[in-house]
Design an enzyme around this catalytic site. Sequence first.
Site, PDB file in Angstrom:
ATOM      1  N   GLU A  65      49.493  40.437  86.577  1.00  0.00           N
ATOM      2  CA  GLU A  65      48.541  41.443  86.095  1.00  0.00           C
ATOM      3  C   GLU A  65      49.032  42.144  84.830  1.00  0.00           C
ATOM      4  OE1 GLU A  65      49.436  41.056  89.237  1.00  0.00           O
ATOM      5  OE2 GLU A  65      47.602  40.860  90.443  1.00  0.00           O
ATOM      6  N   PHE A 127      46.080  47.591 104.482  1.00  0.00           N
ATOM      7  CA  PHE A 127      46.717  46.466 103.802  1.00  0.00           C
ATOM      8  C   PHE A 127      46.415  46.512 102.300  1.00  0.00           C
ATOM      9  CE2 PHE A 127      46.434  41.968 102.373  1.00  0.00           C
ATOM     10  CZ  PHE A 127      47.795  41.727 102.363  1.00  0.00           C
ATOM     11  N   GLN A 128      47.433  46.429 101.490  1.00  0.00           N
ATOM     12  CA  GLN A 128      47.327  46.456 100.033  1.00  0.00           C
ATOM     13  C   GLN A 128      46.612  47.685  99.512  1.00  0.00           C
ATOM     14  OE1 GLN A 128      46.019  42.489  98.711  1.00  0.00           O
ATOM     15  NE2 GLN A 128      48.216  42.035  98.527  1.00  0.00           N
ATOM     16  N   LYS A 177      36.048  47.904  98.295  1.00  0.00           N
ATOM     17  CA  LYS A 177      35.408  46.631  98.603  1.00  0.00           C
ATOM     18  C   LYS A 177      34.014  46.815  99.206  1.00  0.00           C
ATOM     19  CE  LYS A 177      36.489  42.104 100.426  1.00  0.00           C
ATOM     20  NZ  LYS A 177      37.477  41.250 101.104  1.00  0.00           N
ATOM     21  N   MET A 495      68.864  44.772  69.822  1.00  0.00           N
ATOM     22  CA  MET A 495      68.623  46.182  69.552  1.00  0.00           C
ATOM     23  C   MET A 495      69.509  47.067  70.427  1.00  0.00           C
ATOM     24  SD  MET A 495      67.021  48.277  67.690  1.00  0.00           S
ATOM     25  CE  MET A 495      65.482  47.830  66.907  1.00  0.00           C
TER      26      MET A 495
HETATM   27  C1  LIG Z   1      62.287  49.560  68.690  1.00  0.00           C
HETATM   28  C2  LIG Z   1      61.236  50.362  67.978  1.00  0.00           C
HETATM   29  C3  LIG Z   1      61.511  50.901  66.729  1.00  0.00           C
HETATM   30  C4  LIG Z   1      60.526  51.599  66.029  1.00  0.00           C
HETATM   31  N1  LIG Z   1      60.799  51.995  64.745  1.00  0.00           N
HETATM   32  C5  LIG Z   1      59.784  52.457  63.987  1.00  0.00           C
HETATM   33  C6  LIG Z   1      59.953  52.697  62.589  1.00  0.00           C
HETATM   34  O1  LIG Z   1      61.016  52.505  62.017  1.00  0.00           O
HETATM   35  N2  LIG Z   1      58.877  53.121  61.879  1.00  0.00           N
HETATM   36  C7  LIG Z   1      57.658  53.330  62.457  1.00  0.00           C
HETATM   37  O2  LIG Z   1      56.702  53.660  61.760  1.00  0.00           O
HETATM   38  N3  LIG Z   1      57.480  53.151  63.773  1.00  0.00           N
HETATM   39  C8  LIG Z   1      58.507  52.699  64.547  1.00  0.00           C
HETATM   40  N4  LIG Z   1      58.271  52.452  65.879  1.00  0.00           N
HETATM   41  C9  LIG Z   1      56.957  52.770  66.454  1.00  0.00           C
HETATM   42  C10 LIG Z   1      56.874  54.225  66.891  1.00  0.00           C
HETATM   43  O3  LIG Z   1      57.523  54.369  68.125  1.00  0.00           O
HETATM   44  C11 LIG Z   1      55.410  54.686  67.027  1.00  0.00           C
HETATM   45  O4  LIG Z   1      54.697  53.859  67.900  1.00  0.00           O
HETATM   46  C12 LIG Z   1      54.652  54.683  65.724  1.00  0.00           C
HETATM   47  O5  LIG Z   1      55.429  55.200  64.677  1.00  0.00           O
HETATM   48  C13 LIG Z   1      53.394  55.520  65.851  1.00  0.00           C
HETATM   49  O6  LIG Z   1      52.494  55.175  64.873  1.00  0.00           O
HETATM   50  P1  LIG Z   1      51.379  56.188  64.371  1.00  0.00           P
HETATM   51  O7  LIG Z   1      51.980  57.491  63.981  1.00  0.00           O
HETATM   52  O8  LIG Z   1      50.598  55.464  63.352  1.00  0.00           O
HETATM   53  O9  LIG Z   1      50.546  56.572  65.639  1.00  0.00           O
HETATM   54  P2  LIG Z   1      49.624  55.799  66.684  1.00  0.00           P
HETATM   55  O10 LIG Z   1      50.385  55.749  67.955  1.00  0.00           O
HETATM   56  O11 LIG Z   1      49.002  54.573  66.172  1.00  0.00           O
HETATM   57  O12 LIG Z   1      48.554  56.951  66.857  1.00  0.00           O
HETATM   58  C14 LIG Z   1      47.445  57.035  66.046  1.00  0.00           C
HETATM   59  C15 LIG Z   1      47.131  58.469  65.663  1.00  0.00           C
HETATM   60  O13 LIG Z   1      45.870  58.445  65.001  1.00  0.00           O
HETATM   61  C16 LIG Z   1      44.922  59.191  65.715  1.00  0.00           C
HETATM   62  N5  LIG Z   1      43.658  58.456  65.708  1.00  0.00           N
HETATM   63  C17 LIG Z   1      43.244  57.468  66.519  1.00  0.00           C
HETATM   64  N6  LIG Z   1      42.019  57.053  66.186  1.00  0.00           N
HETATM   65  C18 LIG Z   1      41.651  57.800  65.120  1.00  0.00           C
HETATM   66  C19 LIG Z   1      40.484  57.845  64.313  1.00  0.00           C
HETATM   67  N7  LIG Z   1      39.433  57.025  64.505  1.00  0.00           N
HETATM   68  N8  LIG Z   1      40.441  58.746  63.308  1.00  0.00           N
HETATM   69  C20 LIG Z   1      41.477  59.602  63.087  1.00  0.00           C
HETATM   70  N9  LIG Z   1      42.605  59.595  63.818  1.00  0.00           N
HETATM   71  C21 LIG Z   1      42.692  58.697  64.817  1.00  0.00           C
HETATM   72  C22 LIG Z   1      45.476  59.390  67.105  1.00  0.00           C
HETATM   73  O14 LIG Z   1      44.980  60.583  67.658  1.00  0.00           O
HETATM   74  C23 LIG Z   1      46.981  59.401  66.857  1.00  0.00           C
HETATM   75  O15 LIG Z   1      47.423  60.688  66.530  1.00  0.00           O
HETATM   76  C24 LIG Z   1      59.259  51.798  66.606  1.00  0.00           C
HETATM   77  C25 LIG Z   1      58.998  51.307  67.883  1.00  0.00           C
HETATM   78  C26 LIG Z   1      59.969  50.579  68.565  1.00  0.00           C
HETATM   79  C27 LIG Z   1      59.632  50.016  69.906  1.00  0.00           C
HETATM   80  C1  LIG Z   2      60.553  46.617  79.526  1.00  0.00           C
HETATM   81  C2  LIG Z   2      61.680  47.090  78.690  1.00  0.00           C
HETATM   82  N1  LIG Z   2      62.921  47.199  79.220  1.00  0.00           N
HETATM   83  C3  LIG Z   2      63.947  47.612  78.434  1.00  0.00           C
HETATM   84  C4  LIG Z   2      63.753  47.941  77.117  1.00  0.00           C
HETATM   85  C5  LIG Z   2      64.925  48.403  76.261  1.00  0.00           C
HETATM   86  N2  LIG Z   2      65.160  47.458  75.156  1.00  0.00           N
HETATM   87  C6  LIG Z   2      64.695  47.653  73.915  1.00  0.00           C
HETATM   88  S1  LIG Z   2      65.046  46.399  72.859  1.00  0.00           S
HETATM   89  C7  LIG Z   2      65.865  45.562  74.078  1.00  0.00           C
HETATM   90  C8  LIG Z   2      66.504  44.236  73.798  1.00  0.00           C
HETATM   91  C9  LIG Z   2      65.557  43.207  73.319  1.00  0.00           C
HETATM   92  O1  LIG Z   2      66.239  42.002  73.194  1.00  0.00           O
HETATM   93  P1  LIG Z   2      65.542  40.746  72.533  1.00  0.00           P
HETATM   94  O2  LIG Z   2      64.194  40.551  73.076  1.00  0.00           O
HETATM   95  O3  LIG Z   2      66.453  39.585  72.619  1.00  0.00           O
HETATM   96  O4  LIG Z   2      65.342  41.216  71.027  1.00  0.00           O
HETATM   97  P2  LIG Z   2      66.435  41.422  69.860  1.00  0.00           P
HETATM   98  O5  LIG Z   2      66.694  42.893  69.765  1.00  0.00           O
HETATM   99  O6  LIG Z   2      67.659  40.652  70.207  1.00  0.00           O
HETATM  100  O7  LIG Z   2      65.740  40.905  68.648  1.00  0.00           O
HETATM  101  C10 LIG Z   2      65.856  46.284  75.286  1.00  0.00           C
HETATM  102  C11 LIG Z   2      66.513  45.855  76.521  1.00  0.00           C
HETATM  103  C12 LIG Z   2      62.430  47.833  76.636  1.00  0.00           C
HETATM  104  N3  LIG Z   2      62.128  48.156  75.373  1.00  0.00           N
HETATM  105  N4  LIG Z   2      61.427  47.386  77.416  1.00  0.00           N
END
Ligand SMILES: Cc1cc2nc3c(=O)[nH]c(=O)nc-3n(C[C@H](O)[C@H](O)[C@H](O)COP(=O)(O)OP(=O)(O)OC[C@H]3O[C@@H](n4cnc5c(N)ncnc54)[C@H](O)[C@@H]3O)c2cc1C
Ligand SMILES: Cc1ncc(C[n+]2csc(CCOP(=O)(O)OP(=O)(O)O)c2C)c(N)n1
Lengths: 601, 190
Positions: A65, A127-128, A177, A495
């Site tokens: 799922e 159940f479930q 259901k 990472m």
């Molecule tokens: C490992 C990792 C590293 C990351 N590193 C970075 C990084 O270096 N740089 C980076 O940018 N991000 C990074 N992120 C992502 C970060 O965590 C956020 O998800 C991201 O920065 C959020 O993007 P956003 O501000 O565009 O917001 P979103 O989460 O896309 O939110 C959208 C915003 O717009 C508003 N909105 C929605 N619809 C509308 C509309 N129709 N009109 C007006 N407003 C609207 C919402 O209310 C909200 O405030 C990383 C993520 C991970 C997993």
């Molecule tokens: C479901 C989940 N569990 C744990 C994490 C924490 N986490 C972030 S990056 C990462 C490692 C990812 O490894 P890989 O997919 O090999 O990517 P790489 O960084 O090596 O490119 C982990 C464990 C996560 N983001 N999501």
Amino acid sequence: MTAEKLASESHSSQRREMTGAEMVVQALIDQGVTDIFGYPGGAVLPIYDELFQQDRINHILVRHEQGAGHAAEGYARSTGKVGVMLVTSGPGATNAVTPLQDALMDSIPLVCISGQVPTSLIGSDAFQECDTVGITRPCTKHNWLVKDVNDLARVLHEAFHVAKTGRPGPVLVDVPKDVQFATGIYTPPEVSPRTSYHPRIQGDIEAIKQAVALMLTAKRPVIYSGGGVINSGNEASKLLRELVELTNFPITSTLMGLGAYPASGKNWLGMLGMHGTYEANMTMHDCDVMVNIGARFDDRITGRISGFSPNSKKIHIDIDPSSINKAVRVDVPVIGDVAHVLEDMIRLIRASSTKPDEKAMGAWWSQIDKWRSRKSLSYTRNKDVIMPQYALERLYALTKDRDTYITTEVGQHQMWAAQFYHFEKPNRWMTSGGLGTMGYGLPAALGVQIAHPDSLVIDIAGDASVQMNMQEMSAAVQYEAPIKIFILNNQYMGMVRQWQQLLHGNRLSHSYTEALPDFVKLAEAYGGHGIRCEKPGDLDDAIQEMIDVKKPVLFDCRVANLANCFPMIPSGKAHNEMLLPDEATDDAVANAIDAKGRQLV
Amino acid sequence: MNAQNLASGSAYFIAKETELPVTTVLSVLVDNEPGVLARVIGLFSGRGYNIESLTVSETEHEQHLSRITIVTRGTPHILDQIRHQLERIVPVHRVVDLSVRADELGQSGPIQRELALVKVAGLGEHRNEALRLADAFHAKVSDATTEHFIFEITGKGSKIDQFIAIMKPLGLVEICRTGVAAMNRGPRGM
Ligand SMILES: Cc1cc2nc3c(=O)[nH]c(=O)nc-3n(C[C@H](O)[C@H](O)[C@H](O)COP(=O)(O)OP(=O)(O)OC[C@H]3O[C@@H](n4cnc5c(N)ncnc54)[C@H](O)[C@@H]3O)c2cc1C
Ligand SMILES: Cc1ncc(C[n+]2csc(CCOP(=O)(O)OP(=O)(O)O)c2C)c(N)n1
Ligand SMILES: [Mg+2]
């Protein structure tokens, strides 16, 4: 289509008597749904029976799922439509929690329909049984338990309305259901379902005027755009491009907003934030007017709040009033939909007698060009080992002229993908930003491919992440969805290792992946196609093979194991304290974050 | 305090809070439907906000509307967030910060009333003293035997606090308080 058929179809969406299960299918049809992702079980069998007896809704059987949820997210993000998932009670519903929260954090419109035990058994530990509305209350925009079949159609239509309007998000409708079996009156979609829900679309014109006045007197402006532009739709991206053209402002974007402004555009600075470019982050730090368009000042963007763009006036366009002043206090908030607000903004700018200060803008651009010349994404190539950045450069070069969609997993590969794959259009980039869900990319690619059967859909994956929803390869094979899983295999949770190097004295606790599967054999076991590539010289041919194969592909791209992802703003630091690739010696990495910063992460 | 900072946005770059927390009263008009209270309470617990007092009851029967009154504490910035977060909840119609509204109207604060039932058991001089003080506080006797009283008292929270403190040495057995009901002064509705 014959006249009779049309007539009978339009008749079908009128008020009439039917069972709850029929209503579910009818409501999906009336909402324009053509594809759903699901998994059967006892509490949804009546709905599955109805699905069996019709051919307007295409049901994709996933293998878990969670996969259904991410597939529906990929489908939604790549089309702008609502994604739909169907799950059974209990474990089916609990497995849906991760994608629901993922969609909540990334503002993805999703409708989850879940089966529930019969009304009379609710609360008896049947159940479930699980308290699905209780469990999913905090991870949905709204949810409903429908106890009366005569409410079902109204609730389903309301669910679609809530999911796709305002700030989009996931909703869940829990259908016991007995309600699926019961007979009641079906009602077609209504226009305005409830009075308490009324998102603001049009921006306050006085606020927009204030914003425009500020923008036109700016000497060092920047546009910081985000996922809200994508949410708002194609028109918003068009208007954003027009705004940049009109003002000549530099523009950067968050991870979620990539593609709204084309990466080939001359004003593009690249992504900002923790792993953003030097020019994007320095421009943000030194600007005097910041125009935030549909982004939410996420902590990956701001770094240390007190050091975040300390001398700028900030304009913030967002549809959700709770995003305003949440993390960063702004000077001019504009609450409304991006496309609507930009339209007003552009009109006012065109009509204004004040024009952007060309001299100041010239000086600003030459400063930006100096930052650009720092080439913060540079890396050292290697003749014998594939550098992950190189792999992505080649992937980009060989796929950019095609009709390509990219999804990712979570980790270093995701950040490199954001840095090295360049997007020209919105809705081409699907990634888990807010929740950072490993295992998102493969099922998301399946969802994208179902929506765009003839396009090239690539999941840029990591060796660890890809194993989290690998089972959906089986669904991809079943539905002949030729998704390409491009694994940057560094044999590490790269990472995690990078952070251990930064914060935990290089003690690599459980971040090395022992006993990786043979991805080529695994692909073959699923009935897909496997490719392994170990040498830079073989890469282009291997990528070409991947593109040409009309099957799901697992591409095991062996990359340098110990490469780290730069630039990086270490935690506790500000935008102008980035760690750049050429400065990131082992020592610099180990000492980048001081004791205080360590407590922050 | 810390929990409030965390709730304000980032769990990672924790900024020093410079604003002082204040107490405020929120009136929240909601559709009276199953789960609505859980949504409101879940928001507070999930985001680390405080609830000092909570009352809820249907107020407009034909329209199925309930009015929830919440006394909460936080910095003005957090209180603003709470209001906006509450407004995001789909069955929430309106949220009014009664304290802010009172300021805007140039009033000292909203009318706040609470009802308490206070059971006091005792004999002799303590018993007489309890009854005499109850009278001074305009508390009603709702139930009594020769060994106890249940007083019913209405008023501001501080008055009830005071009453309870006084009853403590006189044989206080148990207390039940309704939580605060509140509205702004003057002819206008919320
Ligand atoms: C490992 C990792 C590293 C990351 N590193 C970075 C990084 O270096 N740089 C980076 O940018 N991000 C990074 N992120 C992502 C970060 O965590 C956020 O998800 C991201 O920065 C959020 O993007 P956003 O501000 O565009 O917001 P979103 O989460 O896309 O939110 C959208 C915003 O717009 C508003 N909105 C929605 N619809 C509308 C509309 N129709 N009109 C007006 N407003 C609207 C919402 O209310 C909200 O405030 C990383 C993520 C991970 C997993
Ligand atoms: C479901 C989940 N569990 C744990 C994490 C924490 N986490 C972030 S990056 C990462 C490692 C990812 O490894 P890989 O997919 O090999 O990517 P790489 O960084 O090596 O490119 C982990 C464990 C996560 N983001 N999501
Ligand atoms: Mg890896």
